[in-house]
Write a protein that holds these residues in place. Structure first.
Motif, PDB file in Angstrom:
ATOM      1  N   CYS A  73      20.813  19.159  25.536  1.00 40.14           N
ATOM      2  CA  CYS A  73      21.854  18.165  25.866  1.00 40.14           C
ATOM      3  C   CYS A  73      21.463  18.277  27.620  1.00 40.14           C
ATOM      4  CB  CYS A  73      23.250  18.616  25.798  1.00 40.14           C
ATOM      5  SG  CYS A  73      23.821  20.084  26.603  1.00 40.14           S
ATOM      6  N   PRO A 132      17.416  13.156  33.570  1.00 40.40           N
ATOM      7  CA  PRO A 132      17.883  12.131  32.866  1.00 40.40           C
ATOM      8  C   PRO A 132      16.590  11.097  32.817  1.00 40.40           C
ATOM      9  CG  PRO A 132      19.978  12.459  34.039  1.00 40.40           C
ATOM     10  CD  PRO A 132      18.768  13.573  34.581  1.00 40.40           C
ATOM     11  N   PRO A 136      14.987  10.070  28.997  1.00 39.36           N
ATOM     12  CA  PRO A 136      15.760   8.959  28.912  1.00 39.36           C
ATOM     13  C   PRO A 136      16.631   8.652  27.785  1.00 39.36           C
ATOM     14  CG  PRO A 136      13.467   8.353  28.815  1.00 39.36           C
ATOM     15  CD  PRO A 136      13.735   9.846  28.998  1.00 39.36           C
ATOM     16  N   GLN A 137      16.375   9.551  26.609  1.00 38.22           N
ATOM     17  CA  GLN A 137      17.190   9.520  25.482  1.00 38.22           C
ATOM     18  C   GLN A 137      18.850   9.885  25.848  1.00 38.22           C
ATOM     19  OE1 GLN A 137      13.935  10.799  25.718  1.00 38.22           O
ATOM     20  NE2 GLN A 137      13.154   8.641  24.893  1.00 38.22           N
ATOM     21  N   HIS A 138      18.827  10.670  26.985  1.00 37.40           N
ATOM     22  CA  HIS A 138      20.311  11.124  27.109  1.00 37.40           C
ATOM     23  C   HIS A 138      21.267   9.958  27.230  1.00 37.40           C
ATOM     24  CE1 HIS A 138      23.298  12.911  29.558  1.00 37.40           C
ATOM     25  NE2 HIS A 138      23.294  12.060  30.627  1.00 37.40           N
ATOM     26  N   GLY A 139      22.309  10.152  27.100  1.00 37.72           N
ATOM     27  CA  GLY A 139      23.492   9.236  26.892  1.00 37.72           C
ATOM     28  C   GLY A 139      24.583   9.743  26.519  1.00 37.72           C
ATOM     29  N   PRO A 140      25.859   8.933  26.853  1.00 34.40           N
ATOM     30  CA  PRO A 140      27.265   9.298  26.153  1.00 34.40           C
ATOM     31  C   PRO A 140      27.325   9.446  24.724  1.00 34.40           C
ATOM     32  CG  PRO A 140      27.222   6.791  26.900  1.00 34.40           C
ATOM     33  CD  PRO A 140      25.712   7.575  27.143  1.00 34.40           C
ATOM     34  N   LYS A 143      23.914  12.102  19.516  1.00 31.94           N
ATOM     35  CA  LYS A 143      22.683  11.504  19.492  1.00 31.94           C
ATOM     36  C   LYS A 143      22.440  10.665  18.221  1.00 31.94           C
ATOM     37  CE  LYS A 143      19.629  15.028  21.773  1.00 31.94           C
ATOM     38  NZ  LYS A 143      20.368  16.447  21.815  1.00 31.94           N
ATOM     39  N   ARG A 146      23.832   7.124  18.516  1.00 30.50           N
ATOM     40  CA  ARG A 146      23.260   5.902  19.451  1.00 30.50           C
ATOM     41  C   ARG A 146      21.783   6.041  19.108  1.00 30.50           C
ATOM     42  NH1 ARG A 146      23.823  10.576  22.900  1.00 30.50           N
ATOM     43  NH2 ARG A 146      22.008  11.261  23.798  1.00 30.50           N
TER      44      ARG A 146
END
Length: 248
Positions: A73, A132, A136-140, A143, A146
């Protein structure tokens, strides 16, 4: 007391993951001064930091990408000056922890990483302003809730180094086990053991990335259920043993 260029240099060193103590020793500036520049309500004009190029150590990145998709994460620094990458590694596998830390150090521009002990696992942590952009698979959110796809430059790295990507995924959300069965042959009970690999993930996208990589290297697989990939054919297990092997 300090000119703008000196302040910028100090903040740049901190943004690279250096501690306040080490930056203070190198620059001769006090820790209190450096900390105040990080937290002041009217900070210095924001410095332009170019976005990173794809990592030069593509082998380490492919492995770290697999670890990140499984058990990683990214979180922002509380003061908004960078990001932390965290990879959770079970205490049972000290060799995996060492390999994870080596990969984080290889990809971090400051070549630094540290470990945070928790109950039953260690978080391998790296600080960098642009995690990030490298992941770029990072996000709110979680996993599996999304869309997870690879950028073209990531696809290129995974195509070049598929085994490292597979190994990272197995080291995060996979395992090698020994199954067994008993048969009666000529009135005699015989026990047969055979190894197999499993990979489990809630994200269908991550499972597809894993099976696509297996297809690329010629490893036969099947879906044991919608969340679990099984690799049981003798030749496929032999390939996995050669390039991945059990956790240690």
């Amino acid at each position: 007391m300090y000119d703008v260029s000196s302040r910028k240099r100090a903040l740049t060193l901190v943004a690279q993951g250096r501690s306040l103590n080490s930056v203070s020793r190198e620059t001769g500036m006090s820790r209190a001064a450096i900390r105040s520049w990080q937290t002041r309500l009217e900070p210095l004009p924001r410095m332009y930091t170019p976005l990173p190029d794809p990592p030069s150590d593509r082998v380490a990145y492919s492995y770290l990408l697999g670890l990140y998709l499984g058990d990683g994460c990214i979180s922002p620094h509380p003061r908004g000056v960078g990001h932390y990458l965290r990879i959770a590694c079970a205490d049972a596998w000290p060799g995996l922890i060492d390999a994870c830390e080596a990969a984080v150090r290889a990809i971090s521009p400051a070549h630094t990483a540290y470990r945070v002990q928790a109950v039953g696992y260690v978080s391998v942590v790296g600080y960098y302003a642009h995690w990030p952009h490298l992941f770029p698979q990072h996000g709110p959110g979680k996993k599996h809730e999304r869309l997870i796809t690879l950028e073209p430059w990531q696809q290129t790295i995974v195509r070049e180094h598929p085994w490292e990507f597979i190994r990272g995924l197995i080291h995060s959300d996979g395992c090698r086990i020994t199954n067994w069965t008993e048969k009666i042959i000529g009135g005699v009970h015989k026990r047969y053991e055979y190894p197999r690999y499993f990979f489990s993930n809630l994200s269908g996208d991550i499972i597809r990335l894993f099976t696509d990589a297996l297809d690329r290297v010629g490893v036969e697989w099947r879906m044991a259920n919608p969340r679990n990939v099984s690799i049981a054919k003798r030749a496929a297990v032999a390939l996995m043993d050669t390039h991945v092997g059990p956790k240690h």
